[in-house]
Structure formats: structure tokens, C-alpha cells
Write an enzyme that holds these catalytic residues in place. Sequence first.
Site, PDB file in Angstrom:
ATOM      1  N   ASN A   6       0.858  -1.186   0.000  1.00 24.68           N
ATOM      2  CA  ASN A   6       0.000   0.000   0.000  1.00 24.68           C
ATOM      3  C   ASN A   6       0.895   1.237   0.000  1.00 24.68           C
ATOM      4  OD1 ASN A   6      -1.854   2.002   0.427  1.00 24.68           O
ATOM      5  ND2 ASN A   6      -2.356   1.400   2.531  1.00 24.68           N
ATOM      6  N   GLU A  63      -5.591  -4.445  10.818  1.00 26.96           N
ATOM      7  CA  GLU A  63      -4.580  -3.404  10.996  1.00 26.96           C
ATOM      8  C   GLU A  63      -4.928  -2.569  12.223  1.00 26.96           C
ATOM      9  OE1 GLU A  63      -2.448  -2.322   7.123  1.00 26.96           O
ATOM     10  OE2 GLU A  63      -4.335  -1.254   7.081  1.00 26.96           O
ATOM     11  N   GLY A 106       2.040   2.892  10.632  1.00 27.82           N
ATOM     12  CA  GLY A 106       2.998   3.983  10.457  1.00 27.82           C
ATOM     13  C   GLY A 106       3.655   4.436  11.744  1.00 27.82           C
ATOM     14  N   SER A 165       3.014  -1.450  10.553  1.00 26.39           N
ATOM     15  CA  SER A 165       4.454  -1.431  10.812  1.00 26.39           C
ATOM     16  C   SER A 165       5.140  -2.764  10.517  1.00 26.39           C
ATOM     17  CB  SER A 165       4.743  -0.969  12.249  1.00 26.39           C
ATOM     18  OG  SER A 165       4.345   0.379  12.408  1.00 26.39           O
ATOM     19  N   GLY A 215       2.731  -0.883   4.407  1.00 28.54           N
ATOM     20  CA  GLY A 215       2.709   0.518   4.003  1.00 28.54           C
ATOM     21  C   GLY A 215       4.127   1.043   3.820  1.00 28.54           C
ATOM     22  N   GLY A 216       4.672   1.672   4.859  1.00 24.56           N
ATOM     23  CA  GLY A 216       5.978   2.333   4.767  1.00 24.56           C
ATOM     24  C   GLY A 216       7.073   1.473   4.161  1.00 24.56           C
ATOM     25  N   HIS A 241      -9.723   1.431   4.470  1.00 26.43           N
ATOM     26  CA  HIS A 241      -8.449   1.678   5.164  1.00 26.43           C
ATOM     27  C   HIS A 241      -8.681   2.678   6.298  1.00 26.43           C
ATOM     28  CE1 HIS A 241      -4.393   2.863   6.092  1.00 26.43           C
ATOM     29  NE2 HIS A 241      -4.024   1.716   5.547  1.00 26.43           N
ATOM     30  N   LYS A 277       0.069   4.232  -0.446  1.00 34.14           N
ATOM     31  CA  LYS A 277      -0.626   5.436   0.062  1.00 34.14           C
ATOM     32  C   LYS A 277      -0.400   6.609  -0.911  1.00 34.14           C
ATOM     33  CE  LYS A 277      -0.223   3.463   4.603  1.00 34.14           C
ATOM     34  NZ  LYS A 277      -0.207   3.618   6.036  1.00 34.14           N
ATOM     35  N   GLU A 337      -7.036   5.084   7.356  1.00 32.64           N
ATOM     36  CA  GLU A 337      -6.771   6.501   7.056  1.00 32.64           C
ATOM     37  C   GLU A 337      -7.981   7.146   6.381  1.00 32.64           C
ATOM     38  OE1 GLU A 337      -3.034   5.744   5.145  1.00 32.64           O
ATOM     39  OE2 GLU A 337      -2.164   5.313   7.117  1.00 32.64           O
TER      40      GLU A 337
HETATM   41  P1  PGA Z   1       2.468   0.780   7.669  1.00 29.89           P
HETATM   42  O1  PGA Z   1       1.054   0.922   6.952  1.00 29.89           O
HETATM   43  O2  PGA Z   1       3.080  -0.517   7.195  1.00 29.89           O
HETATM   44  O3  PGA Z   1       3.249   1.984   7.241  1.00 29.89           O
HETATM   45  O4  PGA Z   1       2.210   0.736   9.137  1.00 29.89           O
HETATM   46  C1  PGA Z   1       0.215  -0.190   6.784  1.00 29.89           C
HETATM   47  C2  PGA Z   1      -1.073   0.234   6.154  1.00 29.89           C
HETATM   48  O5  PGA Z   1      -1.562   1.327   6.466  1.00 29.89           O
HETATM   49  O6  PGA Z   1      -1.658  -0.489   5.354  1.00 29.89           O
END
Ligand code: PGA
Length: 263
Positions: free
Chosen positions: A14, A173, A179, A219, A240-241, A101, A16, A103
Amino acid sequence: MSSRLSQLPLVAANWKMNPTNVEDALDLVRGVLSVARGHADRVESVIFPPFPWLLSVSEVVAESGVKLGAQDCFWEASGAYTGEVSPAMLTGWCQWVIVGHSERRVHLGETDEMVAKKAAAALANDLSVIMCVGELSEHYDAGTSDQVVSAQVRAGLANLSADDSARLVIAYEPVWAIGSGKSADPEHAYMTMRLIRRVVGELIGAGAARKVRVLYGGSVTAANVESYVELPLCDGCLVGGASLKAEEFAQIVRVTNEVYGHR
Ligand code: PGA
């Protein structure tokens, strides 16, 4: 591979709202392509770029076995919905879409009802869906994670049936883990993923509960991915990151392959 797993483990990137230009997006996808393609018959890798880069990225991943997805979609097919993208517009060149998601739930006020409509519309348009659920830190601290997550799953599945289960993935999640660098304790992740599968079983049947894939996200890194994908009920991860670093994402795919190869 465990007998429960009739499908491949899934590793989802992802991105983002990154990268901010198409050249960097293409560099990033090229950077993961050889590893992801080399494992494509054992690990399903899906890249979720921002909308404007989908078309260019689709040309790079074509014929590679690596799949492409959108980070969101609307529930209507067409019409006066400024700024929205319908599932029908994604069908054919995207195979996947993320809905719900955290966010989007937090920053854009997306409700469980909207998530349920998006999931049903995407599935009806032949897309596979990653539906995200997860508790906030205040729920975690108050010990109410189970109630929050099961309510999200119940609401999200409201318009679905057992027939949808092969193309449905639920990503657990915890919002406090996204994040933040504070990934969830694998035991907590395991218990919640077990709960998710139980709720799926209650709502759309035991067969569906076996077919639905359940991911962990929050994470995930190359260093900790093993502790999640080795969990018996975990079918992969939503990253994500760490998916913005080509070599790290490639390593996540390799570790997932190794772990599942030994199941
Ligand atoms: P992250 O994000 O790995 O940066 O924690 C995961 C996500 O939001 O899908």
C-alpha cells in the site's frame, strides 16, 4: 502449505499517497518486480499505487504475475460523483481494491456502511477486495479491540455472501500500529485474526471462513514479517511504509515465501 490454504499467501504494497512523481513510482515497481515475479507462483504480490500512477504501473507489471490494485473505489457505477472512481473503471486492468483503510475512516469519515457498499460493488465488478479493520489505541488500551473489530467485520460483510469469500481478504490493521513503528504483539494479532475468521463463519458460513484470507498490517518490516506470517491463521501482510523501499519489500516477499514453503 497448510491444507486450509487453497490460495497463495498475499503480500500487498500500500503505497498510500507516495511517490509524488511517476518516475519514482516506476523505479519503485521495477525495483520489486524481479523478486515478486520470481515468486509469483508461491506468493501473490499486489501493488497499490496512487490512482494517477495506476496506468503506467500496469504497463510495467503486465504479464509478470504481479497484480495491481487501487487504494479505494466508490460504490456507484457512474454518474454525478465528482472525484470518485467506480469499480467498473478499474475492472480489466486492476485486479484488486482496498476498502475501509483506517486513514480513510479517520481522515475522510468513511463509515462501516460505506465500506460495506464499496466492498459489495467491487466484488460485483470482478475485483478482489482487501477490507481493512482495526481498533484505535483507545480501544486497545480499554481492552475493547474484539468488540470494535468484530463490529467492523459484521458491518463490512453486510452485503456479501459465501460466494464472495474466495475474492475477499480482511486485513487486520490495529490503527495504533499503522505507520507508528509499534507493530502489534503477534499473540494479539493472532487472537484478533482468529476472531475475524470466527465472525466470517457466523455471518457467511464455515466454508467462507476457511476461504477468506486474513492479513496482518501495521508497521510490518522485513525484520518482523516472519513473526506474523508464521501465525497459523495469517495469510500474509499489508505493508505501508516498508513497501516504499524496493529491497525491503522484496525481502518481505522472500520471507513470506520461505515461511509458507515450510508449512
Ligand atoms: P504501515 O502501513 O506498514 O506503514 O504501518 C500499513 C497500512 O496502512 O496499510
